[in-house]
Design a protein around this motif. Structure first.
Motif, PDB file in Angstrom:
ATOM      1  N   GLY A   1       0.800  -1.214   0.000  1.00 24.06           N
ATOM      2  CA  GLY A   1       0.000   0.000   0.000  1.00 24.06           C
ATOM      3  C   GLY A   1       0.836   1.268   0.000  1.00 24.06           C
ATOM      4  N   THR A   2       2.112   1.149   0.335  1.00 25.19           N
ATOM      5  CA  THR A   2       3.014   2.308   0.292  1.00 25.19           C
ATOM      6  C   THR A   2       3.723   2.404  -1.061  1.00 25.19           C
ATOM      7  OG1 THR A   2       4.964   1.137   1.166  1.00 25.19           O
ATOM      8  CG2 THR A   2       3.427   2.119   2.782  1.00 25.19           C
ATOM      9  N   GLY A   3       3.355   1.527  -1.978  1.00 24.15           N
ATOM     10  CA  GLY A   3       3.953   1.546  -3.309  1.00 24.15           C
ATOM     11  C   GLY A   3       5.121   0.595  -3.482  1.00 24.15           C
ATOM     12  N   ARG A   4       5.470  -0.129  -2.456  1.00 25.41           N
ATOM     13  CA  ARG A   4       6.599  -1.056  -2.557  1.00 25.41           C
ATOM     14  C   ARG A   4       6.174  -2.321  -3.306  1.00 25.41           C
ATOM     15  NH1 ARG A   4       7.469   1.883   1.862  1.00 25.41           N
ATOM     16  NH2 ARG A   4       9.574   2.683   2.077  1.00 25.41           N
ATOM     17  N   THR A   5       7.124  -2.903  -4.039  1.00 24.75           N
ATOM     18  CA  THR A   5       6.825  -4.105  -4.820  1.00 24.75           C
ATOM     19  C   THR A   5       7.808  -5.233  -4.554  1.00 24.75           C
ATOM     20  OG1 THR A   5       8.138  -3.278  -6.677  1.00 24.75           O
ATOM     21  CG2 THR A   5       5.768  -2.778  -6.694  1.00 24.75           C
ATOM     22  N   ASP A   6       8.806  -5.000  -3.692  1.00 26.81           N
ATOM     23  CA  ASP A   6       9.852  -5.997  -3.490  1.00 26.81           C
ATOM     24  C   ASP A   6      10.148  -6.147  -2.002  1.00 26.81           C
ATOM     25  OD1 ASP A   6      11.832  -7.850  -4.165  1.00 26.81           O
ATOM     26  OD2 ASP A   6      13.392  -6.314  -4.286  1.00 26.81           O
ATOM     27  N   GLY A   7      10.500  -7.351  -1.611  1.00 34.99           N
ATOM     28  CA  GLY A   7      10.890  -7.602  -0.229  1.00 34.99           C
ATOM     29  C   GLY A   7      10.594  -9.029   0.160  1.00 34.99           C
TER      30      GLY A   7
END
Length: 141
Positions: free
Chosen positions: A69-75
């Motif tokens: 939801g914060t725009g992150r796509t990796d992890g």
């Protein structure tokens, strides 16, 4: 609304009884559960490890969606939950679920990570269900 189901069948009573658990999805089919599996580390499953797996999975998914939801796509997120069962008079009580998280989220600052993790801890549906102490040890790598 989403409904999920599981069933338990128990034959015999007390320590001599033998049970089987089934889940709607079929992930558990005739899974053994009984006194030995619950209290003596014999093969089979038990309610506490199922609750621990549910809590770890629910929290991790809630955190994943919060981070997305914060725009992150990796992890990557790795969570372990340890559920504590203690004697309570003639019965038992689950007193704690201890979550341990190790996360790798590129580019996130520690303060933002801590805030998002804390929100996922209190807002995951399984955390809301549990009426025990819930602790969290989160490590950002």
């Amino acid at each position: 609304m989403i409904n999920r189901s599981g069933t338990a069948h128990y034959e015999g009573l007390g320590k001599a009884g033998k049970g089987r658990l089934n889940t709607q999805s079929g992930v558990l089919t005739e899974a053994r559960y009984d006194f030995g599996a619950r209290f003596e580390n014999e093969p089979g499953t038990n309610p506490e490890e199922l609750i621990a797996a549910a809590h770890a999975g629910c929290f991790t998914m809630a955190l994943s969606f919060a981070l997305a939801g914060t725009g992150r796509t990796d992890g990557t997120l790795d969570t372990k939950a340890v559920v504590t069962l203690v004697q309570d008079g003639d019965g038992f009580t689950i007193t704690k679920s201890a979550l341990t998280l190790v996360a790798s989220i590129p580019g996130i600052e520690q303060a933002e990570f801590d805030e998002i993790v804390a929100g996922a801890k209190v807002n995951c549906p399984v955390s809301k269900l549990l009426k025990c102490e819930i602790t969290l040890d989160a490590t950002l790598q």
